[in-house]
Write a protein that holds these residues in place. Structure first.
Motif, PDB file in Angstrom:
ATOM      1  N   ASP A 133       0.807  -1.226   0.000  1.00 58.91           N
ATOM      2  CA  ASP A 133       0.000   0.000   0.000  1.00 58.91           C
ATOM      3  C   ASP A 133       0.837   1.272   0.000  1.00 58.91           C
ATOM      4  OD1 ASP A 133      -2.152  -1.666   0.027  1.00 58.91           O
ATOM      5  OD2 ASP A 133      -2.828  -1.165   2.059  1.00 58.91           O
ATOM      6  N   ILE A 134       2.149   1.161   0.218  1.00 61.63           N
ATOM      7  CA  ILE A 134       2.984   2.369   0.214  1.00 61.63           C
ATOM      8  C   ILE A 134       3.917   2.419  -0.993  1.00 61.63           C
ATOM      9  CG2 ILE A 134       2.864   2.633   2.717  1.00 61.63           C
ATOM     10  CD1 ILE A 134       5.736   1.563   2.882  1.00 61.63           C
ATOM     11  N   GLY A 136       5.165   3.327  -4.462  1.00 65.07           N
ATOM     12  CA  GLY A 136       4.841   4.461  -5.312  1.00 65.07           C
ATOM     13  C   GLY A 136       5.213   5.769  -4.631  1.00 65.07           C
ATOM     14  N   GLU A 138       4.725   9.102  -2.462  1.00 64.30           N
ATOM     15  CA  GLU A 138       4.015   9.800  -1.389  1.00 64.30           C
ATOM     16  C   GLU A 138       2.743   9.093  -0.919  1.00 64.30           C
ATOM     17  OE1 GLU A 138       5.540  12.011   0.126  1.00 64.30           O
ATOM     18  OE2 GLU A 138       7.080  12.564  -1.327  1.00 64.30           O
ATOM     19  N   LYS A 139       2.875   7.810  -0.578  1.00 68.22           N
ATOM     20  CA  LYS A 139       1.756   7.048  -0.028  1.00 68.22           C
ATOM     21  C   LYS A 139       1.938   6.714   1.453  1.00 68.22           C
ATOM     22  CE  LYS A 139       0.413   4.952  -4.434  1.00 68.22           C
ATOM     23  NZ  LYS A 139       0.159   3.681  -5.170  1.00 68.22           N
ATOM     24  N   VAL A 140       3.052   7.149   2.027  1.00 66.59           N
ATOM     25  CA  VAL A 140       3.315   6.920   3.452  1.00 66.59           C
ATOM     26  C   VAL A 140       2.599   7.992   4.258  1.00 66.59           C
ATOM     27  CG1 VAL A 140       5.097   6.847   5.238  1.00 66.59           C
ATOM     28  CG2 VAL A 140       5.529   5.831   2.992  1.00 66.59           C
ATOM     29  N   ALA A 141       1.895   7.580   5.320  1.00 59.83           N
ATOM     30  CA  ALA A 141       1.091   8.526   6.105  1.00 59.83           C
ATOM     31  C   ALA A 141       1.915   9.378   7.055  1.00 59.83           C
ATOM     32  CB  ALA A 141       0.022   7.770   6.890  1.00 59.83           C
ATOM     33  N   VAL A 177       9.517   2.846  -3.178  1.00 56.50           N
ATOM     34  CA  VAL A 177       8.699   3.675  -2.301  1.00 56.50           C
ATOM     35  C   VAL A 177       9.366   5.038  -2.216  1.00 56.50           C
ATOM     36  CG1 VAL A 177       7.746   3.972   0.021  1.00 56.50           C
ATOM     37  CG2 VAL A 177       7.970   1.669  -0.948  1.00 56.50           C
ATOM     38  N   SER A 179       8.870   8.829  -0.332  1.00 54.93           N
ATOM     39  CA  SER A 179       8.092   9.595   0.634  1.00 54.93           C
ATOM     40  C   SER A 179       8.966  10.610   1.349  1.00 54.93           C
ATOM     41  CB  SER A 179       7.460   8.666   1.672  1.00 54.93           C
ATOM     42  OG  SER A 179       6.896   9.419   2.729  1.00 54.93           O
TER      43      SER A 179
END
Length: 393
Positions: A133-134, A136, A138-141, A177, A179
């Protein structure tokens, strides 16, 4: 490659045209950068300043044996099993350890693989979000633990960036990833830590740093705010890499390469690499050839291929490396091939155990890495990639 006499240099070849300065760009840097011989002492100072009590060091087996040099406070734990080309099981094992000990500081101590895993561990150890889910941009919260990066090689520049890559053993593809939360709170670049790197690794990782700079410099996304780092990084490699390979104890040369690697890392965030890394990736994912060596082997092939679309900049690269300046792709290939070979880099796929019947599958996989190839200055077909592999075989 073209043959015959190279054309005369154009009158404006000494100053490559500036790329578009009006293109918006975001540049992120570690909050603190400590650079120079002996700066390793900053690790303890930073850890004490933030009150770290449970540092976790992410490292390879060699560097895990010298974690004491960091003099970190508190109860220090070490994950010392980082692999040269880390895969998902390697990452999952590190994250599991981190979730158990609940660190307040994660330290990447080693080459790019250790620093990449440290980034991922830092953002995953307090979350149950699956890795998939992370993947790619800027998918890290977010991140709630401190992150320190300490390189021990001069190649990846990962200490300065926001990107981490691991291999999926099922698809044999590298998953990236990116981020802003994976940017280090402090990066400590102490060239003295690289003094023990063997000459063959020094050579390969040095050309990897060069590839970061050159691919960003000639990318379709190239930008003048990054070009100065790219060209200076190439110049530093040209000046110091041969010296460091010849004498690993040459502190000036080691410092020069550490700076070149850092500058290469500066190039990766806002611009990134292009064809050279895309063509090199299958060598690592399929045949476990070290990333630096794979990039060094491929470097002359993609540099020469791209020259017709980035002529002036390629000539500037040759100049930065101290090589003869000619507007001829064959010359660019021959000169940079000799540069790498003379450093002791193995330039033949066959000598590294790559079977000829795998070249086609490798070409398919490399051609599918659009996140890099779409920014290459010249369109690179699957057959052209296969041709590079066949020449390199």
């Amino acid at each position: 490659m073209p043959s015959g006499s190279p054309p005369a240099l154009p009158s404006n070849c000494n100053e490559p045209e500036m790329t578009n300065a009006f293109t918006p760009i975001e540049i992120l840097r570690p909050t603190i950068l400590e650079f120079g011989n002996g700066t390793i002492t900053a690790a303890a100072r930073f850890a004490e300043r933030i009150g770290a009590k449970r540092p976790l060091v992410i490292s390879d087996p060699f560097n895990a044996r010298r974690v004491d040099t960091l003099a970190l406070p508190g109860t220090v734990k070490v994950f010392g099993e980082v692999e040269p080309e880390p895969d998902l099981p390697n990452l999952e094992k590190a994250v599991a350890m981190a979730k158990e000990i609940r660190p307040d500081l994660v330290v990447g101590f080693g080459g790019g693989s250790a620093m990449d895993l440290a980034k991922l561990v830092a953002v995953m150890c307090t979350s149950d979000v699956p890795f998939a889910d992370i993947v790619g941009p800027e998918k890290v919260a977010g991140r709630s633990v401190a992150l320190m990066q300490i390189p021990t090689t001069s190649g990846t520049g990962s200490e300065a960036g926001t990107r981490a890559l691991v291999t999926d053993p099922v698809s044999q593809n590298k998953l990236a990833v990116q981020s802003r939360f994976m940017l280090a709170d402090i990066a400590i670049v102490d060239p003295d830590l690289t003094m023990t790197v063997p000459k063959e690794i020094t050579a390969a990782t040095g050309v990897d740093a060069l590839a970061h700079c050159v691919e960003a410099y000639t990318s379709r996304k190239a930008h003048p705010t990054i070009d100065l780092y790219a060209l200076e990084g190439a110049r530093l490699v040209g000046r110091y890499l041969e010296r460091a390979v010849a004498d690993g104890g040459d502190r000036e040369a080691r410092a020069g390469l550490s700076l070149a690697s850092l500058y290469g890392g500066y190039c990766l965030g806002p611009v990134n690499t292009t064809a050279g890394h895309a063509v090199a990736y299958p060598l690592g994912t399929r045949h476990h050839i070290a990333h630096g060596l794979a990039c060094a082997m491929i470097f002359p092939h993609t540099l020469a291929f791209n020259m017709p679309a980035a002529e002036e900049k390629t000539v500037a690269v040759l100049r930065a490396l101290g090589l003869p300046e000619q507007n001829d792709p064959k010359h660019a290939f021959d000169a940079t091939y000799a540069f790498c070979k003379n450093l002791g880099v193995e330039m033949r796929l066959s000598a590294l155990g790559v079977p000829r019947n795998d070249l086609g599958v490798m070409a398919d996989e490399a051609h599918a890495i659009r996140r890099l190839l779409d920014n290459n200055p010249r369109d690179l077909s699957r057959d052209a990639i296969l041709g590079m592999y066949e020449v390199a075989f």
